[in-house]
Design a protein around this motif. Sequence first.
Motif, PDB file in Angstrom:
ATOM      1  N   VAL A 179      13.212  -7.497  -3.839  1.00 52.84           N
ATOM      2  CA  VAL A 179      12.274  -7.121  -2.780  1.00 52.84           C
ATOM      3  C   VAL A 179      11.943  -8.388  -2.016  1.00 52.84           C
ATOM      4  O   VAL A 179      11.570  -9.398  -2.637  1.00 52.84           O
ATOM      5  CB  VAL A 179      10.977  -6.510  -3.358  1.00 52.84           C
ATOM      6  CG1 VAL A 179       9.989  -6.214  -2.239  1.00 52.84           C
ATOM      7  CG2 VAL A 179      11.272  -5.245  -4.152  1.00 52.84           C
ATOM      8  N   TRP A 180      12.095  -8.375  -0.699  1.00 50.33           N
ATOM      9  CA  TRP A 180      11.751  -9.577   0.052  1.00 50.33           C
ATOM     10  C   TRP A 180      11.300  -9.246   1.468  1.00 50.33           C
ATOM     11  O   TRP A 180      11.621  -8.202   2.008  1.00 50.33           O
ATOM     12  CB  TRP A 180      12.907 -10.572   0.067  1.00 50.33           C
ATOM     13  CG  TRP A 180      13.936 -10.382   1.145  1.00 50.33           C
ATOM     14  CD1 TRP A 180      14.067 -11.106   2.293  1.00 50.33           C
ATOM     15  CD2 TRP A 180      14.988  -9.408   1.179  1.00 50.33           C
ATOM     16  NE1 TRP A 180      15.135 -10.648   3.044  1.00 50.33           N
ATOM     17  CE2 TRP A 180      15.726  -9.611   2.376  1.00 50.33           C
ATOM     18  CE3 TRP A 180      15.386  -8.380   0.312  1.00 50.33           C
ATOM     19  CZ2 TRP A 180      16.803  -8.819   2.727  1.00 50.33           C
ATOM     20  CZ3 TRP A 180      16.476  -7.597   0.661  1.00 50.33           C
ATOM     21  CH2 TRP A 180      17.172  -7.829   1.848  1.00 50.33           C
TER      22      TRP A 180
ATOM     23  N   GLN B  92       9.241  -2.101 -13.972  1.00 46.29           N
ATOM     24  CA  GLN B  92       9.312  -2.323 -12.541  1.00 46.29           C
ATOM     25  C   GLN B  92       8.926  -3.742 -12.151  1.00 46.29           C
ATOM     26  O   GLN B  92       8.453  -4.532 -12.972  1.00 46.29           O
ATOM     27  CB  GLN B  92       8.386  -1.357 -11.813  1.00 46.29           C
ATOM     28  CG  GLN B  92       6.904  -1.600 -12.072  1.00 46.29           C
ATOM     29  CD  GLN B  92       6.002  -0.718 -11.212  1.00 46.29           C
ATOM     30  OE1 GLN B  92       6.290   0.450 -10.991  1.00 46.29           O
ATOM     31  NE2 GLN B  92       4.905  -1.268 -10.735  1.00 46.29           N
ATOM     32  N   ILE B  93       9.115  -4.020 -10.851  1.00 47.85           N
ATOM     33  CA  ILE B  93       8.605  -5.221 -10.200  1.00 47.85           C
ATOM     34  C   ILE B  93       7.420  -4.805  -9.341  1.00 47.85           C
ATOM     35  O   ILE B  93       7.489  -3.803  -8.631  1.00 47.85           O
ATOM     36  CB  ILE B  93       9.675  -5.879  -9.321  1.00 47.85           C
ATOM     37  CG1 ILE B  93      10.863  -6.361 -10.168  1.00 47.85           C
ATOM     38  CG2 ILE B  93       9.088  -7.035  -8.524  1.00 47.85           C
ATOM     39  CD1 ILE B  93      12.033  -6.878  -9.342  1.00 47.85           C
ATOM     40  N   TRP B  94       6.311  -5.552  -9.435  1.00 44.36           N
ATOM     41  CA  TRP B  94       5.169  -5.369  -8.543  1.00 44.36           C
ATOM     42  C   TRP B  94       5.091  -6.581  -7.606  1.00 44.36           C
ATOM     43  O   TRP B  94       5.105  -7.732  -8.075  1.00 44.36           O
ATOM     44  CB  TRP B  94       3.844  -5.352  -9.297  1.00 44.36           C
ATOM     45  CG  TRP B  94       3.512  -4.207 -10.175  1.00 44.36           C
ATOM     46  CD1 TRP B  94       2.719  -3.131  -9.879  1.00 44.36           C
ATOM     47  CD2 TRP B  94       3.850  -4.036 -11.580  1.00 44.36           C
ATOM     48  NE1 TRP B  94       2.572  -2.317 -10.979  1.00 44.36           N
ATOM     49  CE2 TRP B  94       3.248  -2.842 -12.027  1.00 44.36           C
ATOM     50  CE3 TRP B  94       4.626  -4.793 -12.474  1.00 44.36           C
ATOM     51  CZ2 TRP B  94       3.383  -2.386 -13.340  1.00 44.36           C
ATOM     52  CZ3 TRP B  94       4.775  -4.335 -13.769  1.00 44.36           C
ATOM     53  CH2 TRP B  94       4.165  -3.153 -14.200  1.00 44.36           C
TER      54      TRP B  94
ATOM     55  N   THR C  46       1.025   1.114  -2.059  1.00 48.80           N
ATOM     56  CA  THR C  46      -0.348   1.493  -1.751  1.00 48.80           C
ATOM     57  C   THR C  46      -1.025   0.333  -1.029  1.00 48.80           C
ATOM     58  O   THR C  46      -0.614  -0.825  -1.197  1.00 48.80           O
ATOM     59  CB  THR C  46      -1.152   1.845  -3.014  1.00 48.80           C
ATOM     60  OG1 THR C  46      -2.483   2.241  -2.651  1.00 48.80           O
ATOM     61  CG2 THR C  46      -1.243   0.678  -3.964  1.00 48.80           C
ATOM     62  N   THR C  47      -2.030   0.633  -0.217  1.00 52.08           N
ATOM     63  CA  THR C  47      -2.811  -0.420   0.439  1.00 52.08           C
ATOM     64  C   THR C  47      -4.282  -0.381   0.039  1.00 52.08           C
ATOM     65  O   THR C  47      -5.061  -1.208   0.504  1.00 52.08           O
ATOM     66  CB  THR C  47      -2.743  -0.293   1.979  1.00 52.08           C
ATOM     67  OG1 THR C  47      -3.307   0.961   2.373  1.00 52.08           O
ATOM     68  CG2 THR C  47      -1.317  -0.381   2.466  1.00 52.08           C
ATOM     69  N   ASP C  48      -4.666   0.560  -0.806  1.00 49.20           N
ATOM     70  CA  ASP C  48      -6.077   0.666  -1.193  1.00 49.20           C
ATOM     71  C   ASP C  48      -6.238   0.997  -2.670  1.00 49.20           C
ATOM     72  O   ASP C  48      -7.053   1.826  -3.045  1.00 49.20           O
ATOM     73  CB  ASP C  48      -6.799   1.698  -0.329  1.00 49.20           C
ATOM     74  CG  ASP C  48      -6.221   3.106  -0.486  1.00 49.20           C
ATOM     75  OD1 ASP C  48      -5.204   3.261  -1.195  1.00 49.20           O
ATOM     76  OD2 ASP C  48      -6.777   4.046   0.099  1.00 49.20           O
ATOM     77  N   ALA C  49      -5.448   0.305  -3.494  1.00 43.05           N
ATOM     78  CA  ALA C  49      -5.573   0.456  -4.952  1.00 43.05           C
ATOM     79  C   ALA C  49      -5.357   1.901  -5.410  1.00 43.05           C
ATOM     80  O   ALA C  49      -6.073   2.402  -6.270  1.00 43.05           O
ATOM     81  CB  ALA C  49      -6.921  -0.066  -5.445  1.00 43.05           C
TER      82      ALA C  49
ATOM     83  N   THR D 286       0.147  -3.102  -3.000  1.00 44.55           N
ATOM     84  CA  THR D 286       1.299  -3.308  -3.887  1.00 44.55           C
ATOM     85  C   THR D 286       2.548  -2.669  -3.314  1.00 44.55           C
ATOM     86  O   THR D 286       2.495  -1.649  -2.610  1.00 44.55           O
ATOM     87  CB  THR D 286       1.091  -2.723  -5.305  1.00 44.55           C
ATOM     88  OG1 THR D 286       1.221  -1.303  -5.265  1.00 44.55           O
ATOM     89  CG2 THR D 286      -0.239  -3.105  -5.896  1.00 44.55           C
ATOM     90  N   ILE D 287       3.668  -3.302  -3.616  1.00 46.38           N
ATOM     91  CA  ILE D 287       5.008  -2.725  -3.430  1.00 46.38           C
ATOM     92  C   ILE D 287       5.644  -2.711  -4.806  1.00 46.38           C
ATOM     93  O   ILE D 287       5.587  -3.719  -5.528  1.00 46.38           O
ATOM     94  CB  ILE D 287       5.838  -3.567  -2.446  1.00 46.38           C
ATOM     95  CG1 ILE D 287       5.351  -3.348  -1.011  1.00 46.38           C
ATOM     96  CG2 ILE D 287       7.317  -3.262  -2.568  1.00 46.38           C
ATOM     97  CD1 ILE D 287       5.979  -4.288  -0.003  1.00 46.38           C
TER      98      ILE D 287
END
Length: 413
Positions: A286-287, A201-203, A239-242, A215-216
Motif C-alpha cells: 500500500v503506498w 492484514q496491514i493497517w 474508515t475516516t472516523d474510527a 485507516t487503510i
Amino acid sequence: MASSCCTPVPVIAISLGLLLLASISSVLSESMGNNTFRPRKELLKSRRMRALLKRLNKPSAKTIQSPDGDIIDCVPSHLQPAFDHPRLKGLKPMDPPERPRGHRFTDPLVDESFQLWRISGESCPDGTIPVRRTNEEDVLRATSVKKFGRKLAARLRRDSESSSHEHAVGYVVGDQYYGAKASLNVWAPSVTSPTEFSLSQIWVISGSFGHDLNTIEAGWQVSPQLYGDNAPRFFTYWTTDAYQTTGCYNLLCSGFIQTNNRIAIGAAISPTSTYNGGQFDISLLVWKDPNHGNWWLEFGSGLLVGYWPSFLFSHLAEHASMVQFGGEIVNTQPSGSHTSTQMGSGHFAHEGFGKASYFRNVQVVDWDNSLIPVQNLRVLADHPDCYDVQGGSNSVWGNYFYYGGPGRNVRCP
C-alpha cells in the motif's frame, strides 16, 4: 330487605364485566397495533435491502460462477460502486502511478490464480472489473441493512484492553509513513461464532485513536457473517472516523476504486498453508502516489488492484503516523468464556516456520517514495496467553515476526 341486600351484586358484576371488556379491548388494540407496526417495519427493511442490492449489483458484461458458489459479475469499470460518489460521478479510474523505489518488479501473471473463481482460467474482459455479487442472504446476516459491509466500532491496539477485538501485531510509530509492504502466509483459521472473525492484514493509520481515526487496511480474513462461509478471503477496508459512519469492506460502498480485471476483492483464496506442510503466502503493498495523493494497493509483485482516493480521508490525505501488521480476532465470549476462534494458523509464535503464522520482509515507504526496511519494529499481543507474537530479522526474510494462537486454552480461560 332481600331486595336491598341483593342490588349490589349485579352492579359489581357489571363493573367487573366492563373492566374485562376494557382489558380485552386494550389487548386487541395493542395486538392490532403491533401487527400493523411489524409489517411496516419489515416492508421498510425490504425496501432498503432492495435499494442496497440494486446499488451494489451493477449491470455486468459477463457472469462467472465460482466453484465455491460465489457469482462474479464483470462490471464496466466506470459503473463500479465507487463512482456513485458525488465527487467521482462521470470520472474514470486513474492511470497507474510511479511505484516506490526499491520495489522488485517481477511477472505479475504468476499471482493471478490465487483465487477459486479463477481456477477455470476465466477472467473478466478488459474495461471491466470482477465484483462478487451480493445477495439477500449476505445482507440478512448483518445486524442491520445500514451496517452491512462495515466493521462494528473496532478499537485498534491502543484501546484494545476494553474491546472485544484482540490483536497480535508488529508496528512502527513516530515518523511519517507513505506506505507499507509485507508478505504474509494464508491460513483457514476456525471461527467459533458467526459474529466473530479472524484476519491478518496491514493497517496504514493516522489521526488519534478517537473519532478521527483514519485507516487503510488490506489482507485476508475469515468472516462467516460477511461471506456466509469459513473460507479465507482477500479483503480491503477503510474508515475516516474510527469505524463509526464511514468506510466499508471491499467494494460495498463508494470508496475504493478497482482497476484490475483479474482479482475479485472478497473472493476466496486458494491454496492455503497447512500445518507442518506447504506454506502459501501473499505480498501486499500500500503506498501513496506522490503526484496525486491517492493510496494504491498492489498484490504480489506488480499486480495493481486499485486505489483509495485521497479525498476520502482527513489525516491520511497527508501521510500515515503509524503502520501495523498482524492478526486480529473478535472475542464475543461465547458461553461466558474466551472464544476458541483461532488467529492465523491457530498455533503460537514459538512453533515457528510451517506451524505458526508469519509476516516477512516488513517494509515501509518513506517521504521520498522509497521502500525501506522497518526500523525498530515493535511487537505486542493484547492477550499473549491467547495469541502471541515474536519478532526477528535475518538476511533472507529481513524484518519478520511469527504470531497467532488458539484462543481459549488452559492459560486463556
